[in-house]
Design an enzyme around this catalytic site. Sequence first.
Site, short mmCIF file in Angstrom:
data_model
loop_
_atom_site.label_atom_id
_atom_site.label_comp_id
_atom_site.label_asym_id
_atom_site.label_seq_id
_atom_site.Cartn_x
_atom_site.Cartn_y
_atom_site.Cartn_z
N GLY A 141 12.31 8.38 42.58
CA GLY A 141 13.06 7.56 41.62
C GLY A 141 12.27 7.06 40.43
O GLY A 141 11.89 7.82 39.55
N GLY A 187 18.01 3.94 43.31
CA GLY A 187 18.72 2.85 42.62
C GLY A 187 19.08 3.30 41.21
O GLY A 187 18.30 4.02 40.56
N LYS A 211 11.68 17.03 48.23
CA LYS A 211 10.67 16.33 47.42
C LYS A 211 9.27 16.84 47.77
O LYS A 211 8.42 16.98 46.88
CB LYS A 211 10.80 14.82 47.65
CG LYS A 211 12.11 14.28 47.07
CD LYS A 211 12.41 12.88 47.58
CE LYS A 211 13.70 12.33 46.97
NZ LYS A 211 14.16 11.10 47.61
N ILE A 230 9.28 5.83 40.27
CA ILE A 230 7.82 5.92 40.32
C ILE A 230 7.34 7.11 39.49
O ILE A 230 7.78 8.24 39.72
CB ILE A 230 7.32 6.11 41.78
CG1 ILE A 230 7.85 5.00 42.67
CG2 ILE A 230 5.81 6.19 41.84
CD1 ILE A 230 7.53 5.20 44.14
N LYS A 244 16.73 16.74 42.93
CA LYS A 244 15.63 17.34 43.72
C LYS A 244 16.09 18.55 44.50
O LYS A 244 15.33 19.51 44.70
CB LYS A 244 14.99 16.33 44.67
CG LYS A 244 15.95 15.71 45.68
CD LYS A 244 16.36 14.34 45.26
CE LYS A 244 17.44 13.75 46.10
NZ LYS A 244 17.76 12.39 45.72
P1 NDP Z 1 26.89 9.87 41.96
O1 NDP Z 1 27.58 10.59 43.06
O2 NDP Z 1 26.88 8.40 41.94
O3 NDP Z 1 27.49 10.36 40.55
C1 NDP Z 1 27.79 11.68 40.26
C2 NDP Z 1 28.52 11.74 38.91
O4 NDP Z 1 28.68 13.09 38.56
C3 NDP Z 1 29.90 11.09 38.90
O5 NDP Z 1 30.10 10.40 37.69
C4 NDP Z 1 30.85 12.28 39.01
O6 NDP Z 1 32.09 12.07 38.32
C5 NDP Z 1 30.06 13.36 38.32
N1 NDP Z 1 30.32 14.70 38.84
C6 NDP Z 1 29.97 15.19 40.06
N2 NDP Z 1 30.32 16.49 40.18
C7 NDP Z 1 30.91 16.82 39.01
C8 NDP Z 1 31.49 18.01 38.52
N3 NDP Z 1 31.54 19.13 39.25
N4 NDP Z 1 32.01 18.00 37.27
C9 NDP Z 1 31.98 16.88 36.51
N5 NDP Z 1 31.42 15.71 36.92
C10 NDP Z 1 30.90 15.68 38.16
O7 NDP Z 1 25.39 10.46 41.94
P2 NDP Z 1 24.04 9.66 41.61
O8 NDP Z 1 24.13 9.06 40.26
O9 NDP Z 1 23.67 8.80 42.76
O10 NDP Z 1 22.97 10.87 41.61
C11 NDP Z 1 22.89 11.77 40.53
C12 NDP Z 1 21.65 12.65 40.73
O11 NDP Z 1 20.48 11.81 40.75
C13 NDP Z 1 21.61 13.43 42.06
O12 NDP Z 1 21.00 14.67 41.85
C14 NDP Z 1 20.73 12.56 42.95
O13 NDP Z 1 20.09 13.28 43.96
C15 NDP Z 1 19.73 12.05 41.94
N6 NDP Z 1 19.07 10.80 42.31
C16 NDP Z 1 19.81 9.72 42.63
C17 NDP Z 1 19.19 8.54 42.95
C18 NDP Z 1 19.99 7.32 43.27
O14 NDP Z 1 19.38 6.28 43.55
N7 NDP Z 1 21.32 7.36 43.25
C19 NDP Z 1 17.73 8.43 42.98
C20 NDP Z 1 17.03 9.62 42.57
C21 NDP Z 1 17.69 10.78 42.26
P3 NDP Z 1 33.17 10.97 38.82
O15 NDP Z 1 32.52 9.66 38.58
O16 NDP Z 1 34.36 11.20 37.98
O17 NDP Z 1 33.39 11.28 40.26
N1 HSE Z 2 18.73 9.23 49.35
C1 HSE Z 2 17.51 9.07 48.64
C2 HSE Z 2 16.66 8.00 49.34
C3 HSE Z 2 17.80 8.67 47.20
O1 HSE Z 2 17.13 7.34 50.28
O2 HSE Z 2 15.51 7.84 48.98
C4 HSE Z 2 16.64 8.95 46.28
O3 HSE Z 2 16.34 10.30 46.14
#
Ligand code: NDP
Ligand code: HSE
Length: 427
Positions: free
Chosen positions: A135, A303, A206, A137, A106
Amino acid sequence: MQTAYRAIRVALLGAGSVGSNVARLMIENKQELAQRVGAEFELAGILVNDPTKNRPGIPQSLLTSDAKNLILSADIVIELIGGIQPAKEYVELALNSGADVITANKALIAAHGPELFELAEQLGAQLYFEAAVAGAIPIIRPLRESLAGDKVNRVMGIVNGTTNFILDRMESTGADFNEALAEATALGYAEADPTADIEGYDAASKAAILASLAFHSEVPVEKVYREGITSVTAMQMETARQAGYAVKLLAICERVDDGLVARVHPTLIPLNHPLAAVRGAYNAVFVEAESAGQLMFYGAGAGGPQTASAILGDLVSAAKRHLAGGPGLADSVHANLEALPVQRIQTRYQITLQVSDEPGVLASIASVFAEHGVSVETVSQSAGAGGALLTVMTHRASEQALEQVVSSLRTNNSVQQVSSVIRVEGM
Ligand code: NDP
Ligand code: HSE
């Protein structure tokens, strides 16, 4: 007879909370996804920072730190690394190579959406972002497609799970902000640095996305008015509840005269409003459209598995478009409404004041509201420290007039302190 297509190559950028679940679902549901789409997905590779790290359920052979080669080998790129850079660079590389892109980012879409959509359109590629708001929804597709023939007048959402959890705990247990934040951190809702959530930046991103889709206009995130929840007190929550309201951090996007206003701030909503029933870390988006009326979208706003569901939905759409060809869905900003400052809204307000408990105080305070044309709906008084605590609820008034009232109250001799000013929204 069904046409046999070559496999669709998918590059996954990121294997964190969301990415690892996307990989797992793609592997576990490979056959079923192939049947739904009419072609198999081939997971070409997964970009991570550390490819040597063991990741349960993910074959080590898929992990790479070579972003460029992975992206250039794919038909569809799923960006789940988060942040602005290098995510933006990777998304641009993917679009320029002709791939469709799916993202949950986002921050990236709110800050750079217009230029990325333009690039995608020029190249005949698609940018999908269902997971970027609330997420699991489905809200992006309903606004972009299902309601595209209607006129949306207002969107009000609880779009940040962490802050909703904190406010809910403050309300249900009487905990103060710091105690509730500590609990959110311990349960893994709040990040180590919770600033983006508690200061409203995440919700503002958002809100910018929702407003731009609802009103077919460009809404820069800097134009979204933003207040976080750090100054909400347990006493404010209690006063609200006694008056029949809940305090929620809402993202509110509405048409105002010839433009739109998008704002994020703690808000009082009546306890019988559907958004007041959204507890814990859940999200909900309440949409008011001219013909459809009131609609509510509710579910898990974050999540890993939940957000991965939205990504997989986009993946199926992207794959079908890939197979069918054609330009797909363009983003529409034809209405070109201006994003106006919050001073242009009209709403109701609750103001809590510490005052001296003397004859004439009420009259003096009422005259301040009258002077600025703000009509008072109710006033209640209780004993306060060294005086009285007055809670004033106004009728609808302009934000501008309310700001003048508050600044006059601050210099009024009978007012010891303006303890809180909070906007009130309803149906
Ligand atoms: P995490 O921090 O859990 O995971 C990020 C991943 O990206 C890791 O595997 C990391 O590698 C990899 N990574 C990060 N930077 C780099 C880079 N420069 N080069 C290569 N690999 C990289 O993030 P989330 O899964 O929580 O979130 C991902 C996206 O989804 C974000 O934009 C977030 O805002 C969005 N989002 C997340 C939600 C949630 O519930 N978590 C809900 C809705 C949206 P490594 O594992 O090796 O560190
Ligand atoms: N940090 C965010 C939240 C994750 O608490 O809703 C989903 O965008």
